[in-house]
Write a protein that holds these residues in place. Structure first.
Motif, PDB file in Angstrom:
ATOM      1  N   ILE A 233      36.596 -27.268 -31.572  1.00 53.39           N
ATOM      2  CA  ILE A 233      37.584 -27.089 -30.508  1.00 53.39           C
ATOM      3  C   ILE A 233      38.900 -27.750 -30.889  1.00 53.39           C
ATOM      4  N   ALA A 234      38.831 -28.925 -31.489  1.00 52.93           N
ATOM      5  CA  ALA A 234      40.043 -29.656 -31.877  1.00 52.93           C
ATOM      6  C   ALA A 234      40.897 -28.872 -32.871  1.00 52.93           C
ATOM      7  N   CYS A 235      40.290 -27.942 -33.585  1.00 53.18           N
ATOM      8  CA  CYS A 235      41.033 -27.142 -34.580  1.00 53.18           C
ATOM      9  C   CYS A 235      41.846 -26.013 -33.941  1.00 53.18           C
ATOM     10  N   LEU A 236      41.631 -25.736 -32.670  1.00 45.65           N
ATOM     11  CA  LEU A 236      42.213 -24.540 -32.044  1.00 45.65           C
ATOM     12  C   LEU A 236      43.567 -24.785 -31.380  1.00 45.65           C
ATOM     13  N   GLY A 237      44.065 -25.998 -31.410  1.00 45.76           N
ATOM     14  CA  GLY A 237      45.326 -26.311 -30.750  1.00 45.76           C
ATOM     15  C   GLY A 237      46.526 -25.502 -31.166  1.00 45.76           C
ATOM     16  N   PRO A 238      46.709 -25.170 -32.448  1.00 43.26           N
ATOM     17  CA  PRO A 238      47.926 -24.445 -32.863  1.00 43.26           C
ATOM     18  C   PRO A 238      47.973 -22.981 -32.436  1.00 43.26           C
ATOM     19  N   TYR A 239      46.921 -22.478 -31.796  1.00 38.58           N
ATOM     20  CA  TYR A 239      46.844 -21.042 -31.524  1.00 38.58           C
ATOM     21  C   TYR A 239      46.913 -20.804 -30.005  1.00 38.58           C
ATOM     22  N   PRO A 240      48.080 -20.370 -29.483  1.00 40.49           N
ATOM     23  CA  PRO A 240      48.313 -20.262 -28.030  1.00 40.49           C
ATOM     24  C   PRO A 240      47.297 -19.400 -27.309  1.00 40.49           C
ATOM     25  N   GLY A 241      46.700 -18.453 -27.983  1.00 43.97           N
ATOM     26  CA  GLY A 241      45.762 -17.556 -27.325  1.00 43.97           C
ATOM     27  C   GLY A 241      44.522 -18.242 -26.787  1.00 43.97           C
ATOM     28  N   TYR A 242      44.278 -19.475 -27.197  1.00 44.14           N
ATOM     29  CA  TYR A 242      43.074 -20.187 -26.757  1.00 44.14           C
ATOM     30  C   TYR A 242      43.374 -21.230 -25.677  1.00 44.14           C
ATOM     31  N   GLU A 243      44.595 -21.253 -25.131  1.00 46.25           N
ATOM     32  CA  GLU A 243      44.971 -22.295 -24.173  1.00 46.25           C
ATOM     33  C   GLU A 243      44.040 -22.317 -22.953  1.00 46.25           C
ATOM     34  N   THR A 244      43.747 -21.145 -22.374  1.00 48.09           N
ATOM     35  CA  THR A 244      42.893 -21.093 -21.185  1.00 48.09           C
ATOM     36  C   THR A 244      41.521 -21.687 -21.469  1.00 48.09           C
ATOM     37  N   ARG A 245      40.969 -21.341 -22.621  1.00 45.50           N
ATOM     38  CA  ARG A 245      39.660 -21.888 -22.992  1.00 45.50           C
ATOM     39  C   ARG A 245      39.732 -23.403 -23.168  1.00 45.50           C
ATOM     40  N   LEU A 246      40.809 -23.883 -23.753  1.00 49.71           N
ATOM     41  CA  LEU A 246      40.957 -25.325 -23.974  1.00 49.71           C
ATOM     42  C   LEU A 246      41.025 -26.068 -22.642  1.00 49.71           C
ATOM     43  N   LEU A 247      41.756 -25.521 -21.678  1.00 54.60           N
ATOM     44  CA  LEU A 247      41.834 -26.151 -20.360  1.00 54.60           C
ATOM     45  C   LEU A 247      40.462 -26.198 -19.695  1.00 54.60           C
ATOM     46  N   GLU A 248      39.671 -25.165 -19.884  1.00 54.64           N
ATOM     47  CA  GLU A 248      38.315 -25.147 -19.327  1.00 54.64           C
ATOM     48  C   GLU A 248      37.454 -26.213 -20.008  1.00 54.64           C
ATOM     49  N   TRP A 249      37.517 -26.259 -21.308  1.00 57.55           N
ATOM     50  CA  TRP A 249      36.717 -27.239 -22.054  1.00 57.55           C
ATOM     51  C   TRP A 249      37.122 -28.668 -21.711  1.00 57.55           C
TER      52      TRP A 249
END
Length: 611
Positions: A233-249
């Protein structure tokens, strides 16, 4: 691409290992494979290297040279096979797979002898391996393609320091091209080795167009073990398309998952990401949010946190002077230090100036323990050092007078503003600096702080390699009187760092250092001899004395630099040197080391015979 051709080549090489490398000369089977490899080499440089290696193996050569060529081609082939993974059927090459099989821009420039010791260190267990690996990295040996699979394997080494060194230093040096290789072999239910893989991926980043690697990351984030999920999950920060998932996590029940999400949100740095981090910072997850922000301190995030930091520093006491109350006070302030550790912000600089210069204006600081207060002021001093203003320097000097622990920050800030002679005069030319024997406890602590600071200044990092400053910088940026002062204090590491030609005290000091040194002092001794500009015969005689002083029964290996220096014997000393080195063989316990020294002796005897 299909591995059929590579497997065929591997079979031929096995045949030659059994039958003997001499049979490779003009071997029609090898010659049949060479043009096919060359054709593939038009698309991938590594196959061009294989084709050239096969051609050289089948061409004219002495028996010893041909045996080495067989080893080189085999190592290169094994390196390629270990990075291929599952391949497509013949004629059905997928673009994604071609991308995966791209190798870093590496070469095969080192001899088999140079690489063998490193390969053994990363394939076996036992003591002394860490030194071999780190030394090989410093010498650039991992730039050789044949060590790439060993570097990958090192992530799971049984000795954690080697595994961590590989994740922190070796693998990141290859660049983003290795990310698909790291992810394609990821075990999503694995342990520490897989975390290290993802640590490297996070540092290097995934190519935004590499859909396959991003898919693997998301899958690991959803299906992996808890720590694997967090790291992915920590690797996904640079990719805006995953923001919603990151907020959920970031609201997951599992701490590890929240931790990974916070780290990614700090890199994402959207308005929603910052608000989630701020809310978490004020709540029970303050330390998790602080660590994430500290890794990627965005200006907008620091803007949000600074007013809260000032508010807590200025907070008056409410009778909470007991241990529990002080602990609560520190728990409220510590997250800010972690979040601001790598931050650069004009308002933060002004706060640190005021905090260090007028601590009474911040009551919370006075209620901390001595250790906790130092933590705050050390971070302020480190920031002020880089401001390079008169006001910042004055505050640093004030701190330095209070306690030697702040000397390093004041020293570096002072060095920017004074000539080399003025710097020496200020720190050594008068007062306690002139005394070889110090009386007061504070003067002793001050001198130790100065020596530690000099080490940090004179041995600097180039990438991940720590080395002595270049000689031209030493001679221009440092007053020559430092060398005499350090010789008097018998500090070999710093004498080596500041050695220059023309100092009459230097050679006698080094001769004594050779008599008293341990196995790890060699690099400092010979760097000092080189910098001092001494005659080659003097240097070589001291090298032989150094070798004779070693405890060979407890020595696992010889540094590459030592081997190279031994081979540089003056012609008229070659025979004598071989005799003196041969006398050491009886005490050597480890076969690899004995073989290495025997090769050097053989080379020196051949040179002596040719004169």
């Amino acid at each position: 691409m299909s591995t059929t051709l590579l497997q065929e080549l591997q079979g031929e090489l096995r045949r030659l290992y059994i039958a003997g490398s001499d049979l490779a000369a003009e071997d029609f089977r090898l010659k049949r494979l060479e043009p096919k490899l060359a054709q593939l080499g038009e698309r991938a440089p590594v196959f061009k290297r294989l084709a050239e290696g096969v051609a050289a193996l089948a061409g004219p050569a002495d028996p010893e040279v041909r045996a080495v060529r067989l080893q080189d081609v085999s190592l290169l082939l094994n390196s390629v096979l270990s990075t291929q993974g599952v391949t497509a059927a013949e004629g059905q090459v997928r673009k994604e797979k071609e991308k995966d099989s791209e190798m870093p821009e590496l070469m095969t420039i080192y001899s088999y002898r140079q690489l063998t010791e490193v390969q053994n260190a990363l394939s076996e267990s036992g003591g002394g391996r860490y030194e071999i690996v780190t030394s090989a990295y410093e010498q650039g040996l991992f730039c050789d393609l044949r060590l790439f699979p060993f570097a990958m394997k090192a992530l799971g080494d049984s000795y954690s320091e080697i595994a961590d060194f590989a994740a922190r230093n070796i693998l990141p040096s290859y660049g983003r091209a290795i990310v698909p290789h790291l992810l394609s072999e990821l075990d999503m239910q694995g342990g520490r080795e897989e975390e290290r893989r993802l640590q490297v991926v996070r540092e290097l980043g995934v190519d935004p167009e590499d859909d396959r690697s991003l898919e693997l990351l998301v899958r690991a984030a959803e299906e992996g073990a808890d720590k694997i999920r967090s790291a992915a999950i920590a690797c996904l920060g640079p990719y805006p398309g995953y923001e919603t998932r990151l907020l959920e996590w970031s609201q997951d029940k599992k701490k590890a998952v929240r931790e990974g999400a916070y780290r990614a949100l700090a890199v994402c740095n959207s308005e929603a990401a910052r608000q989630r981090l701020y809310d978490s910072f004020k709540g029970k997850n303050a330390m998790l949010a602080a660590e994430a922000i500290g890794y990627a301190p965005a200006t907008e995030m620091i803007d949000m946190l600074l007013p809260l930091f000032v508010e807590r520093l200025r907070k008056e006491g409410a009778g909470e002077e007991d241990k529990k109350g002080k602990e609560k006070q520190w728990n409220e302030l510590e997250p800010f230090l972690i979040a601001f550790k790598n931050a650069h912000h004009s308002k933060l600089g002004q706060l640190y100036l005021d905090l260090a210069g007028n601590p009474s204006e911040y009551p919370a600081l006075g209620r901390l323990s001595e250790w906790e207060r130092r933590r705050v002021l050390i971070q302020a001093a480190a920031y002020l050092e880089n401001m390079d203003t008169d006001e910042a320097l004055a505050v640093l000097k004030h701190l330095e007078e209070q306690n030697p622990i702040y000397l390093q920050y004041a020293f570096r800030a002072t060095k920017r503003r004074l000539t080399p002679a003025e710097l020496y005069d200020q720190y050594v030319g008068s007062g306690w600096g002139r005394l070889k024997t110090l009386v007061t406890k504070k003067s002793q602590e001050t001198q130790m702080a100065l020596l530690d600071t000099l080490k940090e200044e004179l041995y600097v990092y180039k990438g991940y390699i720590r080395s002595r400053l270049p000689q031209e910088r030493i001679e221009v940026e440092w007053d020559r009187r430092w060398l005499d002062w350090l010789i008097e204090r018998e500090n070999l590491q710093l004498v080596s760092a500041l050695a220059v030609p023309g100092n009459p005290k230097l050679l006698p000091y080094i001769e004594q250092a050779v008599e008293n040194a341990n196995n790890h002092d060699g690099p400092y001794i010979f760097a000092a001899l080189d910098a001092g500009g001494f005659d080659v015969e003097i240097k070589y005689n001291l090298l032989l004395k150094w070798m004779e002083k070693k405890d060979w029964k407890r020595t696992y290996s010889m540094y590459y630099e030592e081997s190279e220096r031994l081979l540089q014997a003056p012609d008229h000393m070659a025979a004598e040197s071989a005799d003196r080195l041969e006398a050491l063989l009886k005490d050597i316990k480890y076969d690899g080391l004995k073989v290495n020294l025997e090769e050097i002796i053989h080379t020196l005897r051949r040179r002596a015979a040719s004169i």
